[in-house]
Each structure stands twice: as structure tokens, then as C-alpha cells.
Design a protein around this motif. Structure first.
Motif, mmCIF file in Angstrom:
data_model
loop_
_atom_site.group_PDB
_atom_site.id
_atom_site.type_symbol
_atom_site.label_atom_id
_atom_site.label_comp_id
_atom_site.label_asym_id
_atom_site.label_seq_id
_atom_site.Cartn_x
_atom_site.Cartn_y
_atom_site.Cartn_z
ATOM 1 N N ASP A 45 10.942 12.148 70.296
ATOM 2 C CA ASP A 45 11.826 11.618 69.430
ATOM 3 C C ASP A 45 13.146 12.364 69.925
ATOM 4 O O ASP A 45 14.145 11.933 69.394
ATOM 5 C CB ASP A 45 11.629 12.020 67.810
ATOM 6 C CG ASP A 45 11.048 10.855 67.350
ATOM 7 O OD1 ASP A 45 10.571 9.853 67.677
ATOM 8 O OD2 ASP A 45 10.309 11.277 66.304
ATOM 9 N N THR A 48 16.405 10.174 70.311
ATOM 10 C CA THR A 48 16.925 9.375 69.272
ATOM 11 C C THR A 48 17.519 10.264 68.327
ATOM 12 O O THR A 48 18.283 10.062 67.650
ATOM 13 C CB THR A 48 15.884 8.617 68.511
ATOM 14 O OG1 THR A 48 14.782 9.285 68.156
ATOM 15 C CG2 THR A 48 15.414 7.577 69.400
ATOM 16 N N ARG A 49 17.270 11.658 68.366
ATOM 17 C CA ARG A 49 17.746 12.790 67.286
ATOM 18 C C ARG A 49 19.004 13.622 67.841
ATOM 19 O O ARG A 49 19.332 14.483 67.345
ATOM 20 C CB ARG A 49 16.733 13.508 66.860
ATOM 21 C CG ARG A 49 15.545 12.948 66.238
ATOM 22 C CD ARG A 49 14.702 13.561 65.513
ATOM 23 N NE ARG A 49 13.736 13.059 64.705
ATOM 24 C CZ ARG A 49 13.847 12.486 63.406
ATOM 25 N NH1 ARG A 49 15.086 12.602 62.843
ATOM 26 N NH2 ARG A 49 12.903 11.673 62.819
ATOM 27 N N ALA A 77 11.802 0.844 60.605
ATOM 28 C CA ALA A 77 12.837 1.770 60.127
ATOM 29 C C ALA A 77 13.318 2.682 61.189
ATOM 30 O O ALA A 77 14.346 3.458 60.973
ATOM 31 C CB ALA A 77 12.594 2.461 58.886
ATOM 32 N N SER A 78 12.309 3.087 62.260
ATOM 33 C CA SER A 78 12.565 3.971 63.323
ATOM 34 C C SER A 78 13.323 3.374 64.323
ATOM 35 O O SER A 78 13.508 4.155 65.413
ATOM 36 C CB SER A 78 11.244 4.770 63.658
ATOM 37 O OG SER A 78 10.335 3.638 64.645
ATOM 38 N N TRP A 168 24.707 6.020 64.736
ATOM 39 C CA TRP A 168 24.135 7.408 64.301
ATOM 40 C C TRP A 168 23.875 7.498 62.871
ATOM 41 O O TRP A 168 24.746 7.054 61.965
ATOM 42 C CB TRP A 168 25.005 8.493 64.790
ATOM 43 C CG TRP A 168 24.449 9.800 64.456
ATOM 44 C CD1 TRP A 168 24.992 10.963 63.387
ATOM 45 C CD2 TRP A 168 23.530 10.701 65.108
ATOM 46 N NE1 TRP A 168 24.468 11.751 63.351
ATOM 47 C CE2 TRP A 168 23.381 11.892 64.527
ATOM 48 C CE3 TRP A 168 22.648 10.138 66.065
ATOM 49 C CZ2 TRP A 168 22.251 12.495 64.693
ATOM 50 C CZ3 TRP A 168 21.685 11.263 66.405
ATOM 51 C CH2 TRP A 168 21.522 12.314 65.742
ATOM 52 N N THR A 169 22.778 7.721 62.568
ATOM 53 C CA THR A 169 22.346 7.757 60.992
ATOM 54 C C THR A 169 21.771 9.296 60.690
ATOM 55 O O THR A 169 21.859 10.070 61.509
ATOM 56 C CB THR A 169 21.315 6.674 60.607
ATOM 57 O OG1 THR A 169 19.920 7.200 61.163
ATOM 58 C CG2 THR A 169 21.688 5.362 61.284
ATOM 59 N N ASP A 170 21.615 9.320 59.380
ATOM 60 C CA ASP A 170 20.940 10.808 58.987
ATOM 61 C C ASP A 170 19.526 10.817 59.539
ATOM 62 O O ASP A 170 19.137 12.116 59.789
ATOM 63 C CB ASP A 170 20.639 10.555 57.637
ATOM 64 C CG ASP A 170 22.091 10.909 56.807
ATOM 65 O OD1 ASP A 170 23.109 11.093 57.478
ATOM 66 O OD2 ASP A 170 21.831 10.403 55.596
ATOM 67 N N ASP A 171 18.894 9.777 60.366
ATOM 68 C CA ASP A 171 17.551 9.718 60.922
ATOM 69 C C ASP A 171 17.635 9.717 62.634
ATOM 70 O O ASP A 171 16.832 9.637 63.122
ATOM 71 C CB ASP A 171 16.596 8.637 60.371
ATOM 72 C CG ASP A 171 16.591 8.863 58.829
ATOM 73 O OD1 ASP A 171 16.176 9.997 58.635
ATOM 74 O OD2 ASP A 171 16.293 7.911 58.312
ATOM 75 N N GLY A 172 18.903 9.674 63.041
ATOM 76 C CA GLY A 172 19.137 9.584 64.374
ATOM 77 C C GLY A 172 19.675 8.397 64.648
ATOM 78 O O GLY A 172 19.972 7.520 63.822
ATOM 79 N N ARG A 174 19.722 4.476 65.796
ATOM 80 C CA ARG A 174 19.254 3.366 65.232
ATOM 81 C C ARG A 174 20.095 2.131 65.909
ATOM 82 O O ARG A 174 20.959 2.132 65.911
ATOM 83 C CB ARG A 174 18.995 2.804 63.804
ATOM 84 C CG ARG A 174 18.127 4.344 63.189
ATOM 85 C CD ARG A 174 16.727 4.290 63.688
ATOM 86 N NE ARG A 174 15.755 5.217 63.010
ATOM 87 C CZ ARG A 174 15.587 6.351 63.523
ATOM 88 N NH1 ARG A 174 15.980 6.805 64.678
ATOM 89 N NH2 ARG A 174 14.713 7.303 62.771
#
Length: 179
Positions: A45, A48-49, A77-78, A168-172, A174
Motif C-alpha cells: 500500500d 497509495t499512502r 473503497a480501496s 488524496w483522502t484520509d485513507d490515501g 483514491r
């Protein structure tokens, strides 16, 4: 009759896979021109992070999309931003693929490059979402598809270029839009 239906369904699934990966520009014969820099099944990951690596993220997210389509590996969602045009497109495509087994499909990502200028997301949460636009060159390898009517061989796609808008989101990183 069953074979004809299987061929039609197979062709529709191939078109659907290309639609999910993006309505890019195909370059006939170019799929064999270079060695891919990344292949499907990339499990880390890191890209993406990393807010400074939208190019690496675009490669990984492209591979994840095919894995999700081919065998249900992963989670939507990933890959995409919830509620985005890319999310709606992928949900519809996954519904269309219900009942079709895509066997041995593999995406080869040859290159990813920025479109326009870009700078890493600001540390300030009030700055709003940070987007990066990336061109990705990829091809889908030859594979098999199984439907209730039988199994067909699907040839490799030509090298294709698609434009992904990443957020860029809180999860990386997307995908928010596919052009």
C-alpha cells in the motif's frame, strides 16, 4: 447458439473491463513494446499512502481495479472515492459482471505520468481535497472468461492510455474520475 452467446458476453465483459480501467486511447501493437513497470497483484500500500506519490498510486489503483473485476479480490473503497463518478461507474460494472468468471486476467502497467502541474496535498485540513491528474498506460493480458454458456478465450488488449483523477483522502489516494 450457446457459443454465440458466450462470445457476445465475453466481448461485452472485455469492453466492460476496459471501461472500468478507463476509456483511454488504444495503441495497436504497443503492448509488447516495453516491459511493464508493475504487474497485477502488487500487494503493498506504500504508493497509495504516500501523498507525494500519485504516480505510484495510479499504478497500484489500476491493478487493484482489475483484480476486483477479475476475481473479486479487494474492496471498491480501496480504489475509488465513495459517491464519485468512478465509484458509480465501478458499481454498475460489477453488477454487469455478476455471473461471469474472469480467469487469469492480468493488467500490465507500463507507465504513469502527471498531467499538468501538481504539488503534494497541504497539511492544512481546511485546504480542501488535493487532486492529481495522471495518465496511465496499461494493457490487459489474454485471459479466459466463463459464463453459464461456456468458456471463451479473450485476446490481450492493445496498450491503452487512460487519465485518472486521483484525490488524496484520509485513507490515501483514491480514484475520483476516469477520463
Amino acid at each position: 447458439m450457446g457459443t454465440s452467446v458466450a462470445i457476445v458476453v465475453g466481448a461485452a465483459v472485455l469492453v466492460a473491463v476496459l471501461a472500468v480501467l478507463g476509456p483511454g486511447r488504444a495503441t495497436p501493437g504497443a503492448a509488447d513494446a516495453e516491459t511493464p513497470t508493475a504487474v497485477a497483484g502488487l500487494s503493498h500500500d506504500g504508493a497509495t499512502r504516500d501523498p507525494a506519490d500519485p504516480l505510484g498510486a495510479a499504478r497500484v489503483l489500476t491493478e487493484r481495479r482489475l483484480a476486483l473485476l477479475a476475481d473479486g479480490t479487494g474492496d471498491l473503497a480501496s480504489i475509488v472515492v465513495a459517491g464519485s463518478p468512478a465509484h458509480e461507474q465501478d458499481e454498475a460494472l460489477l453488477a454487469e459482471l455478476a455471473g461471469v468468471d474472469v480467469l487469469d486476467a492480468r493488467a500490465e502497467v507500463f507507465d504513469a505520468r502527471p498531467v499538468g502541474s501538481w504539488s503534494p496535498p497541504a497539511a492544512d485540513a481546511d485546504a480542501g481535497p488535493a487532486d492529481a491528474t495522471v495518465e496511465v498506460d496499461y494493457a490487459v493480458g489474454a485471459h479466459r472468461q466463463r459464463t453459464p454458456d461456456g468458456e471463451i478465450q479473450v485476446p490481450a488488449t492493445p496498450r491503452t492510455t487512460v487519465v485518472l483523477v486521483l484525490r488524496w483522502t484520509d485513507d490515501g489516494w483514491r480514484v475520483v474520475e476516469v477520463r
